[in-house]
Design an enzyme around this catalytic site. Structure first.
Site, PDB file in Angstrom:
ATOM      1  N   ASN A 292      46.230   8.355  35.027  1.00 37.45           N
ATOM      2  CA  ASN A 292      47.574   8.164  34.474  1.00 37.45           C
ATOM      3  C   ASN A 292      47.891   9.271  33.471  1.00 37.45           C
ATOM      4  O   ASN A 292      47.048  10.138  33.175  1.00 37.45           O
ATOM      5  CB  ASN A 292      47.751   6.768  33.875  1.00 37.45           C
TER       6      ASN A 292
ATOM      7  N   ASP B  72      45.871   0.178  41.855  1.00 32.85           N
ATOM      8  CA  ASP B  72      44.847   0.123  42.903  1.00 32.85           C
ATOM      9  C   ASP B  72      45.463   0.243  44.288  1.00 32.85           C
ATOM     10  O   ASP B  72      44.882   0.858  45.189  1.00 32.85           O
ATOM     11  CB  ASP B  72      44.053  -1.180  42.790  1.00 32.85           C
TER      12      ASP B  72
END
Length: 306
Positions: free
Chosen positions: A179, A244
């Site tokens: 991220n 995910d």
């Protein structure tokens, strides 16, 4: 074929009107038990997206892992690489407020017993893909990536949760997914995300994918070519499994030979769809659902080579 080498958890999900402040107790009516763990979620996402997928990890002798293994098998995963070890199965407490925001605490349990020796070299041939995350011991991830590099398999590393990596590890990574905050920390720069991605991609000769939450994702290849994808317009119910889903479907698309922009497109659609349902593994879309919503999201924008 994809081998996902990672964690498996039983998730205890609490749906709340709002997340608790430090020191505060918040009551809710029910507890929902769901399959989880970054590794298991990513394996399920890849399998449901149509990839031949194997999961390698550990469960405890407490029997709590049985429902997670059943979920993996139902998604189409080969679980013959799962080992049962003494102690507790990994367990996560997941708190989700009405807006979809969440807080998660993980008791690692059996995930700490995962070791690189569980990876059969026959699973890591040229044309295969190894997917790793950071919820198992660091040394297992490092050794697994090195083993895959030696045998010519593609390697995908999702640097979550963020960990400090030993020098040289990224030389064994083909695709790095992280991220915005993790990327800035790893790159040691406060540049905009595309600049950070370019630095990581160039410094380590890999494809760097920086996820931006509700703003989509940016990807830069080793030669500096960049792409940006947006997000699917949805009413978010639960964002827990979105990351995910993104990693699993991205890996599945690359394993199938799709170009990076096409893989990003499918991964972002899958992440958006996952937000529309509660839970992680239980919310993952299948290939038909992803295919049916591709037209609802614009294709990635080519950012050029800098």
């Amino acid at each position: 074929m994809i081998t996902v080498f990672g964690s498996l958890n039983l998730d205890l999900l609490f749906n709340l009107d709002r997340l608790p402040a430090p020191g505060e107790t918040v009551l809710t009516r029910e507890i929902v038990q769901l399959p989880g763990g970054k590794g298991a979620n990513q394996a399920s996402a890849a399998a449901k997206a149509g990839a031949r997928t194997r999961f390698v990890g550990c469960v405890g002798e407490d029997g709590l892992g049985a429902s997670v293994l059943a979920s993996l098998e139902a998604a189409g995963c080969d679980v013959s690489g799962v080992r049962t070890v003494p102690g507790a199965t990994g367990t996560a407490v997941v708190m989700v407020e009405r807006s979809g925001e969440n807080q998660i605490v993980v008791g690692s349990g059996a995930n700490l017993a995962v070791e690189a020796g569980m990876l059969d070299p026959a699973w890591l041939k040229p044309g295969d893909t190894l997917v790793c995350q950071m919820e198992i011991p660091l040394e297992a991830v490092v050794e697994g990536l090195a083993a895959a590099r030696r045998t010519g398999a593609r390697t995908v590393l999702n640097l979550a949760p963020a960990r400090v990596l030993p020098a040289g590890v990224l030389a064994d990574v083909d695709v790095l997914v992280l991220n915005e905050g993790e990327a800035a920390l790893l790159a040691g720069t406060e540049a905009p995300p595309v600049g950070t991605a370019r630095k990581l991609a160039g410094d380590h000769s890999l494809t760097c994918v920086v996820t931006l939450g509700g703003e989509g994702a940016i990807a830069v290849t080793p030669d500096g070519r960049g792409y940006r994808v947006g997000t699917l317009a949805v009413q978010a119910v639960d964002t827990v499994g979105a990351g995910d889903a993104f990693v699993g479907v991205l890996s599945a698309a690359l394993d199938a030979g799709l170009a990076l922009p096409d893989a990003l497109h499918r991964a972002s659609v899958a992440a958006g769809l996952t937000c529309t349902r509660p839970g992680a593994a239980a919310a993952l879309p299948d290939a038909a659902e992803i295919e049916g919503r591709l037209s609802a999201l614009a294709r990635p924008v080519d950012l050029g080579d800098g």
